[in-house]
Design a protein around this motif. Structure first.
Motif, PDB file in Angstrom:
ATOM      1  N   LEU A  56       0.820  -1.181   0.088  1.00  0.00           N
ATOM      2  CA  LEU A  56       0.089  -0.145  -0.115  1.00  0.00           C
ATOM      3  C   LEU A  56       0.651   1.208  -0.084  1.00  0.00           C
ATOM      4  O   LEU A  56       0.488   2.284  -0.584  1.00  0.00           O
ATOM      5  CB  LEU A  56      -1.069   0.225   1.136  1.00  0.00           C
ATOM      6  CG  LEU A  56      -2.049  -0.942   1.084  1.00  0.00           C
ATOM      7  CD1 LEU A  56      -3.033  -0.816   2.421  1.00  0.00           C
ATOM      8  CD2 LEU A  56      -2.697  -1.090  -0.034  1.00  0.00           C
ATOM      9  N   ALA A  64      -9.829  -0.350  -2.064  1.00  0.00           N
ATOM     10  CA  ALA A  64      -9.510  -1.676  -1.802  1.00  0.00           C
ATOM     11  C   ALA A  64     -10.665  -2.827  -2.055  1.00  0.00           C
ATOM     12  O   ALA A  64     -11.717  -2.615  -1.746  1.00  0.00           O
ATOM     13  CB  ALA A  64      -8.594  -2.249  -0.559  1.00  0.00           C
ATOM     14  N   PRO A  92      -5.899  -2.315   4.722  1.00  0.00           N
ATOM     15  CA  PRO A  92      -6.303  -1.101   3.810  1.00  0.00           C
ATOM     16  C   PRO A  92      -7.126  -0.312   4.558  1.00  0.00           C
ATOM     17  O   PRO A  92      -7.306   1.030   4.417  1.00  0.00           O
ATOM     18  CB  PRO A  92      -6.991  -1.818   2.702  1.00  0.00           C
ATOM     19  CG  PRO A  92      -7.346  -3.044   3.101  1.00  0.00           C
ATOM     20  CD  PRO A  92      -6.342  -3.621   3.969  1.00  0.00           C
TER      21      PRO A  92
END
Length: 167
Positions: A56, A64, A92
């Motif tokens: 990320l 996501a 995420p």
């Protein structure tokens, strides 16, 4: 818009990133985060966390999408996969990304057109939809399929919202 698709697994968690501009979808990167199957479970979950955090950080997706898991015949395996999936959802979310979830049949139907498509069919369609893509593993191909599913789902939602606003 940059989307990361994630295919959870305790041993191998696939990830695939696409950029979406209108109806154009372009492959950015893909790979898998691996955990050491000889390490204690808690350490393996940390390995997944740290690996996904690095992905990320490097690629900076803004949304996501995670594949929902199915129940295995082995309850211990199902539990461990659920723990890995928790990490895959958490990373995420901690980064502030909205996280969508899609069942395997939904992903297959979005990418192939049939909810019970074979893995080979999914991989072939990922290659067709993302020309020039040579994904690094089957897990990465599955993750790219999740990203494609999300991209298509978002486009459908946006189109429906425009129609509703026009009325």
């Amino acid at each position: 818009m940059r989307i990361i698709g994630l295919d959870p697994g305790l041993r191998h968690t696939g990830w695939g990133i696409v950029d979406v501009a209108g109806n154009r979808i372009v492959h950015v990167a893909d790979g898998a985060v691996h955990s050491d199957d000889k390490a204690p479970l808690a350490e393996r979950l940390v390995q997944l966390h740290d690996g996904l955090t690095a992905v990320l950080s490097e690629h900076r997706p803004v949304e996501a999408a995670v594949e929902e898991t199915f129940v295995n015949k082995n309850p211990t395996s199902t539990l461990k996969l659920g723990l890995a999936r928790g990490v895959v959802l958490l990373v995420p979310a901690l980064a502030g990304l909205p996280v969508a979830e899609y069942g395997a049949n939904h992903v297959k139907k979005s990418v192939v057109g049939a909810g019970h498509a074979a893995k080979e069919q999914v991989q072939m369609m990922v290659r067709m939809l993302l020309p020039g893509t040579s994904f690094s593993s089957a897990d990465a191909a599955d993750a790219l399929a999740v990203a494609l599913c999300h991209a298509h789902h978002r486009q459908t939602q946006a189109g429906m919202a425009r129609l509703a606003a026009a009325r």
